[in-house]
Structure formats: C-alpha cells, structure tokens
Design a protein around this motif. Structure first.
Motif, PDB file in Angstrom:
ATOM      1  N   ARG A 281       0.702  -1.063   0.285  1.00 21.08           N
ATOM      2  CA  ARG A 281      -0.242   0.344   0.438  1.00 21.08           C
ATOM      3  C   ARG A 281       0.674   1.178  -0.085  1.00 21.08           C
ATOM      4  N   SER A 282       1.989   0.673  -0.390  1.00 21.67           N
ATOM      5  CA  SER A 282       3.402   2.212  -0.006  1.00 21.67           C
ATOM      6  C   SER A 282       3.689   2.426  -1.038  1.00 21.67           C
ATOM      7  N   LEU A 283       3.306   1.782  -2.054  1.00 16.08           N
ATOM      8  CA  LEU A 283       3.442   1.116  -3.588  1.00 16.08           C
ATOM      9  C   LEU A 283       3.953   2.638  -4.107  1.00 16.08           C
ATOM     10  N   SER A 284       2.713   3.694  -4.366  1.00 15.07           N
ATOM     11  CA  SER A 284       2.041   4.271  -4.666  1.00 15.07           C
ATOM     12  C   SER A 284       2.708   5.488  -4.581  1.00 15.07           C
ATOM     13  N   ILE A 285       2.851   5.528  -3.339  1.00  8.89           N
ATOM     14  CA  ILE A 285       3.809   6.748  -3.715  1.00  8.89           C
ATOM     15  C   ILE A 285       5.217   6.528  -3.257  1.00  8.89           C
ATOM     16  N   ILE A 286       6.010   5.509  -2.760  1.00 11.02           N
ATOM     17  CA  ILE A 286       7.071   5.375  -3.234  1.00 11.02           C
ATOM     18  C   ILE A 286       7.190   5.490  -4.972  1.00 11.02           C
TER      19      ILE A 286
ATOM     20  N   LEU B  70       9.266   8.508   3.379  1.00 19.33           N
ATOM     21  CA  LEU B  70       8.078   8.291   3.277  1.00 19.33           C
ATOM     22  C   LEU B  70       7.086   7.258   3.552  1.00 19.33           C
ATOM     23  N   PHE B  71       7.869   6.188   4.186  1.00 15.41           N
ATOM     24  CA  PHE B  71       7.668   4.657   5.012  1.00 15.41           C
ATOM     25  C   PHE B  71       7.404   5.376   6.738  1.00 15.41           C
ATOM     26  N   ALA B  72       8.246   6.256   6.799  1.00 17.21           N
ATOM     27  CA  ALA B  72       7.612   6.799   8.550  1.00 17.21           C
ATOM     28  C   ALA B  72       6.205   7.318   8.008  1.00 17.21           C
ATOM     29  N   GLY B  73       6.386   8.964   7.184  1.00 20.23           N
ATOM     30  CA  GLY B  73       4.194   9.514   6.657  1.00 20.23           C
ATOM     31  C   GLY B  73       4.165   8.590   6.592  1.00 20.23           C
TER      32      GLY B  73
ATOM     33  N   SER C 201      14.514   3.107  -5.232  1.00 21.66           N
ATOM     34  CA  SER C 201      16.026   3.178  -6.429  1.00 21.66           C
ATOM     35  C   SER C 201      16.016   2.970  -7.801  1.00 21.66           C
ATOM     36  N   ALA C 202      15.078   1.884  -8.262  1.00 22.65           N
ATOM     37  CA  ALA C 202      15.019   1.279  -9.553  1.00 22.65           C
ATOM     38  C   ALA C 202      13.810   2.608 -10.470  1.00 22.65           C
ATOM     39  N   VAL C 203      13.038   2.971  -9.732  1.00 24.70           N
ATOM     40  CA  VAL C 203      12.222   3.633 -10.422  1.00 24.70           C
ATOM     41  C   VAL C 203      12.388   4.882 -10.315  1.00 24.70           C
TER      42      VAL C 203
END
Length: 262
Positions: A56-61, A109-112, A165-167
């Motif tokens: 569920r964090s993939l979009s913002i990441i 971002l993970f913390a937020g 990093s990949a994106v």
C-alpha cells in the motif's frame, strides 16, 4: 538553599523518569526481537503486514522515486556539462539513489505513510482496551500484535527502498536520454562500470534494513505507550513522524561515516 534543593530534586526526578522510559523501550525492543520465532511459526501474520505496510506504500514510493530521478538527471547533467562529463549523468543518478536518496527518502516516506498508520492502529487498540482484553485471555499482545508488524516493516522497508532506487534510475534515463539527448550506451555503461554491488548497493541495503527497524520500532513504541485518549493517539502519531525522521537522518550520517571509514 530551598530553591537549589528543589531544582536538584526536579532534575533527579526527571532523569529517573527518563531512565525508566529508556529501560521500558529497550525491554520492548528485546521482546520484539525475541518474537521472531513466533512470527516464523505464524508467518501469515507477517505476510499480511508486509502487504499492508509495503504494497500500500508502493504508489507514493514509485511516484516519488520517479520525480527524484527526474530532478537528479536535470541537476546532474547541467552540473557535469561544465566539466565535459555529461555522459556520467547515469553514474551520478545511480550512486545518489542506491547510496543515499533511495534508503533515506524511502524511509522518510515509510515513516509518514506506514509509521503513522501503525501508531494510530496500536493506539486505537489500546484506547478501545483490545490489548487489555487479549491479556485477560492469556494472549501476549506484544507477540500477537506488535511483533508481526515489527517484522513486517523490517521486510517491507528494504523492498521499498529498492523500488524507489530502480524507479528513480528509470526516471533519470527518461530525462537524460530521450529529453536531453545523452547517449544511451554511455548512460548505462558509465553506471554499470562505476556502481559496485557490495560497496554501493550493499551499503544502501544495510541502511534500509536499519531504517526499517528504527521506523517500525518507533511507530510501535509510540502507539503502545500513548495515552488511551483521542488526544493521546494524535500526539503519538505526530511524535512518530518527528522522531522517526530525526532518527533516520542521524543514523544515515553515522552509517555513512562508518561505511566510508572502513
């Protein structure tokens, strides 16, 4: 004399309370680490948390990594162009992401995103007396509720940093090659020749693991120790973001100093 005595007593009382808090925090961390065995036996709980915290964090990441790659490519190209090294923009983007920006920005971002949800979830469980009810039924809430979330964050954070990093590298390529006109062969060859798997990528993985442990622990600690009121949960959520962000930045400096000194 009374004022001096009262001040000394207040300082001593404050230090004693701080030591009690640090001891309780250390004990909680030890229990979470010791809960690995139980989590492996009930890995479905950890898997659910990896999905909840990571997927569920993939979009913002992904979106953040893409735009960070855009900016790195633009800034790097116009800086390197002054020295006739514009072809090295791929190396600059890759090193910046895998060494520093990937783990650090992904952790922030993970913390937020995930850290605050963990704190709010545990805080609401505490305010609704769910954790107390589990203790009354002889179920350890630390092993049943907190430990799967802790190890889920431990697993999800390095994966999110790798995706970031990949994106970001893909975003750097999109700006440098089709938009600016850097040779695609030079972009990839410079990157492949200058990025070391163990010294660069490995250090980034170590940082992301440490950040995952730190953010997950801070979030769970704040939720588990917050006041069981709406105001207490809100304050704990705010403390999670502040403390996690400061801890990530401080640990990044210390880890970088250690890695470059070895």
């Amino acid at each position: 004399m009374n004022a001096v005595t009262n001040a000394a007593a207040a300082i001593g009382r404050g230090l004693r309370l701080k030591l009690v808090d640090w001891g309780a925090s250390t004990r909680l961390l030890g229990l979470l680490l010791l809960g690995l065995g139980g989590c492996l036996r009930r890995f479905v709980l950890v898997r659910e948390q990896v999905f909840y915290l990571g997927n569920r964090s993939l979009s913002i990441i992904g979106v953040s990594g893409l735009f960070v790659g855009f900016v790195l490519a633009l800034q790097g190209y116009y800086t390197l162009q002054r020295y006739g090294s514009a072809e090295a923009v791929g190396l600059l983007v890759a090193l910046s992401l895998v060494r520093e920006l990937g783990p650090v920005v992904a952790a922030l971002l993970f913390a937020g995103r995930a850290g605050t949800s963990l704190t709010a979830e545990i805080g609401l469980m505490k305010s609704d007396e769910v954790l107390t009810a589990m203790e009354m039924m002889a179920v350890d809430p630390i092993q049943r509720v907190l430990a799967p979330r802790f190890w889920g964050g431990f697993i999800a954070m390095p994966l999110l940093a790798a995706v970031f990093s990949a994106v970001g590298i893909i975003g750097g390529w999109l700006v440098a090659v089709p938009l600016i006109g850097v040779d695609a062969g030079s972009f990839w060859s410079q990157m492949q020749g200058g990025v070391d798997v163990f010294a660069d990528v490995g250090n980034g993985v170590i940082k992301s693991v440490v950040f995952g442990i730190t953010v997950s622990f801070v979030a769970l600690l704040q939720g588990y120790t917050c006041k069981p009121t709406p105001e207490g949960v809100a304050a704990a959520t705010t403390r999670t973001v502040v403390m996690s962000s400061l801890a990530v930045l401080a640990l990044d400096f210390m880890l970088t100093a250690m890695m470059f000194s070895i």
